[in-house]
Write an enzyme that holds these catalytic residues in place. Structure first.
Site, PDB file in Angstrom:
ATOM      1  N   LYS A  23       0.827  -1.225   0.000  1.00 35.76           N
ATOM      2  CA  LYS A  23       0.000   0.000   0.000  1.00 35.76           C
ATOM      3  C   LYS A  23       0.852   1.262   0.000  1.00 35.76           C
ATOM      4  O   LYS A  23       0.431   2.298  -0.508  1.00 35.76           O
ATOM      5  CB  LYS A  23      -0.953   0.003   1.199  1.00 35.76           C
ATOM      6  CG  LYS A  23      -1.894  -1.194   1.183  1.00 35.76           C
ATOM      7  CD  LYS A  23      -3.346  -0.830   1.372  1.00 35.76           C
ATOM      8  CE  LYS A  23      -4.219  -1.901   0.758  1.00 35.76           C
ATOM      9  NZ  LYS A  23      -5.366  -2.324   1.445  1.00 35.76           N
TER      10      LYS A  23
ATOM     11  N   LYS B 142      -4.569 -10.093  -7.356  1.00 35.70           N
ATOM     12  CA  LYS B 142      -5.747 -10.308  -6.521  1.00 35.70           C
ATOM     13  C   LYS B 142      -6.900  -9.384  -6.933  1.00 35.70           C
ATOM     14  O   LYS B 142      -6.666  -8.238  -7.294  1.00 35.70           O
ATOM     15  CB  LYS B 142      -5.335  -9.993  -5.070  1.00 35.70           C
ATOM     16  CG  LYS B 142      -6.323 -10.415  -4.024  1.00 35.70           C
ATOM     17  CD  LYS B 142      -5.896  -9.937  -2.645  1.00 35.70           C
ATOM     18  CE  LYS B 142      -6.283  -8.496  -2.395  1.00 35.70           C
ATOM     19  NZ  LYS B 142      -6.342  -8.104  -0.988  1.00 35.70           N
TER      20      LYS B 142
ATOM     21  N   LYS C 282     -10.700  -4.242  -3.851  1.00 36.84           N
ATOM     22  CA  LYS C 282     -11.629  -3.119  -3.912  1.00 36.84           C
ATOM     23  C   LYS C 282     -11.005  -1.888  -4.546  1.00 36.84           C
ATOM     24  O   LYS C 282     -11.681  -1.040  -5.082  1.00 36.84           O
ATOM     25  CB  LYS C 282     -12.107  -2.764  -2.493  1.00 36.84           C
ATOM     26  CG  LYS C 282     -13.043  -3.801  -1.912  1.00 36.84           C
ATOM     27  CD  LYS C 282     -13.539  -3.429  -0.529  1.00 36.84           C
ATOM     28  CE  LYS C 282     -12.468  -3.565   0.515  1.00 36.84           C
ATOM     29  NZ  LYS C 282     -13.013  -3.654   1.882  1.00 36.84           N
TER      30      LYS C 282
HETATM   31  P1  AMP Z   1     -10.602  -6.122   2.860  1.00 37.48           P
HETATM   32  O1  AMP Z   1     -11.226  -5.886   1.529  1.00 37.48           O
HETATM   33  O2  AMP Z   1      -9.120  -5.965   2.779  1.00 37.48           O
HETATM   34  O3  AMP Z   1     -11.246  -5.400   3.984  1.00 37.48           O
HETATM   35  O4  AMP Z   1     -10.822  -7.671   3.115  1.00 37.48           O
HETATM   36  C1  AMP Z   1     -11.938  -8.223   3.780  1.00 37.48           C
HETATM   37  C2  AMP Z   1     -11.831  -9.726   3.772  1.00 37.48           C
HETATM   38  O5  AMP Z   1     -11.974 -10.221   2.437  1.00 37.48           O
HETATM   39  C3  AMP Z   1     -10.498 -10.271   4.268  1.00 37.48           C
HETATM   40  O6  AMP Z   1     -10.721 -11.450   5.005  1.00 37.48           O
HETATM   41  C4  AMP Z   1      -9.751 -10.561   3.011  1.00 37.48           C
HETATM   42  O7  AMP Z   1      -8.761 -11.548   3.190  1.00 37.48           O
HETATM   43  C5  AMP Z   1     -10.854 -11.031   2.086  1.00 37.48           C
HETATM   44  N1  AMP Z   1     -10.515 -10.794   0.676  1.00 37.48           N
HETATM   45  C6  AMP Z   1     -10.258  -9.596   0.099  1.00 37.48           C
HETATM   46  N2  AMP Z   1      -9.975  -9.744  -1.218  1.00 37.48           N
HETATM   47  C7  AMP Z   1     -10.048 -11.087  -1.479  1.00 37.48           C
HETATM   48  C8  AMP Z   1      -9.845 -11.896  -2.661  1.00 37.48           C
HETATM   49  N3  AMP Z   1      -9.537 -11.351  -3.833  1.00 37.48           N
HETATM   50  N4  AMP Z   1      -9.998 -13.229  -2.547  1.00 37.48           N
HETATM   51  C9  AMP Z   1     -10.332 -13.794  -1.361  1.00 37.48           C
HETATM   52  N5  AMP Z   1     -10.525 -13.091  -0.218  1.00 37.48           N
HETATM   53  C10 AMP Z   1     -10.393 -11.753  -0.264  1.00 37.48           C
END
Ligand code: AMP
Ligand code: TRP
Length: 330
Positions: free
Chosen positions: A111, A195, A198
């Site tokens: 990041k 990956k 968002k």
């Molecule tokens: P975040 O978007 O970083 O707040 O992630 C929220 C949850 O979603 C966390 O447990 C991440 O590990 C999971 N996550 C985010 N992006 C992915 C992805 N591309 N594949 C699988 N899990 C994801």
């Protein structure tokens, strides 16, 4: 009873990756123990975000949690900032994680890679301290997350071991992460070597995308050369990612998914994947809309914060005592 805790940051439009890697599974834990699921809004401030966007994302996430089948009678659902103990414990624990280990965190490195030092907030660097506080406040045994968050649970474990060694074995509970066998890392549809996230709208499926947009995105997903459908992450990352999406949503193994698509051509393969995603997300979106419109999530969040706060206060007191802060109520 086993305590299970997880959270998601309200930083942007939730993706199919969030759904498959995290959200979809939270409800399954309701039968296995006492579940705490929160909205990590303080973590959302670690990168610049518009205040109105943050507020709306928070409402959205609350509605998504409820739409995913979390039952507020069984699961404590709350907003992180509504439980002040998170920030209070953070102020103590920040002294027990060190600059060297924090600077080695992959998420921080990724990041901050394209940011000037003068623009990187302390909160981004100290992110794992707050996350560790979130986890240990509820004496969590199990933390379900996607692959990208494993390192943060591991540093929490280091912290717990460090504290317990110094202040006694019963100071903090040692958590374990739990990642799904299939779907812990859903990749971008436009570049299946990165990956789905968002912050990268290219190749994402957003949970709020209209059905026809979802179909279009999947139909134009990058596939690989050749025409056979089999799982090979290295040489066929696009096809493998679509197989993973299918297997996760159908709750079958990759082998079963591969067997199912034997003899399919890419076009028909994608058509069926698109329909599978739509069949899952369409009813989910409808529930989300209804919950959002009714405003029922607000009462859930208020009750959740109250309950969470009572539990968190006990841990906070325990840590304050352990490290030597004087309790004037005693
Ligand atoms: P975040 O978007 O970083 O707040 O992630 C929220 C949850 O979603 C966390 O447990 C991440 O590990 C999971 N996550 C985010 N992006 C992915 C992805 N591309 N594949 C699988 N899990 C994801
Ligand atoms: N860091 C997590 C993410 O980006 C969100 C989060 C914050 C979290 N605190 C947590 C997840 C505690 C699990 C447990 O996805």
């Amino acid at each position: 009873m086993t305590r299970i805790l997880s959270g998601i940051k309200p930083t942007g439009n939730l993706t199919l990756g969030n759904y498959i890697g995290a959200l979809k599974h939270f409800k399954d834990f309701q039968e296995q123990g006492e579940v705490f699921i929160f909205i990590a809004d303080l973590h959302a401030l670690t990168l610049p975000i518009d205040p109105e966007v943050l507020r709306q994302n928070t409402r959205d996430l609350a509605a998504f949690y409820l739409a995913s089948g979390l039952d507020p009678e069984k699961t404590t659902i709350f907003v992180q900032s509504a439980v002040p103990q998170h920030a209070e414990l953070n102020a103590i624990l920040q002294n027990y994680l060190y600059m060297g280990e924090l600077s080695r965190m992959t998420q921080f490195k990724e990041k901050s890679a394209h940011m000037k030092d003068s623009a990187i907030g302390l909160g981004l660097f100290a992110y794992p301290v707050l996350m560790a506080s979130d986890i240990v406040l509820y004496d969590a045994d199990i933390v379900p997350v996607g692959e990208d968050q494993v390192q943060h649970v591991e540093i929490t474990r280091d912290l717990v071991n460090r504290m317990n060694k110094r202040y006694g074995e019963k100071t903090l509970v040692l958590p374990n992460y739990k990642i799904n066998k299939v779907g812990a890392r859903i990749m971008s549809l436009s570049d299946p070597t990165v990956k789905m996230s968002k912050s990268d709208p290219k190749g994402d499926i957003f949970l709020k995308d209209p059905v026809e947009v979802i179909r279009k995105k999947i139909m134009s997903a990058v596939t690989d050369s050749g025409s056979e459908i089999y799982y090979d992450k290295e040489n066929k990352p696009g096809v493998s990612n679509l197989l993973t999406i299918y297997a996760s949503l159908k709750e079958i193994s990759i082998e079963e998914a591969v067997a199912h698509f034997q003899g399919y051509r890419y076009g028909d393969f994608k058509k069926e994947i698109a329909q599978t995603v739509i069949d899952e997300l369409e009813p989910f979106q409808k529930r989300y809309q209804e919950i959002l419109a009714s405003g029922s999530y607000l009462e859930v969040l208020r009750k959740g914060a109250k309950k969470a706060s009572q539990i968190a206060e006990k841990t906070l007191k325990r840590v304050q005592n352990a490290v030597g802060l004087l309790d004037t109520d005693e």
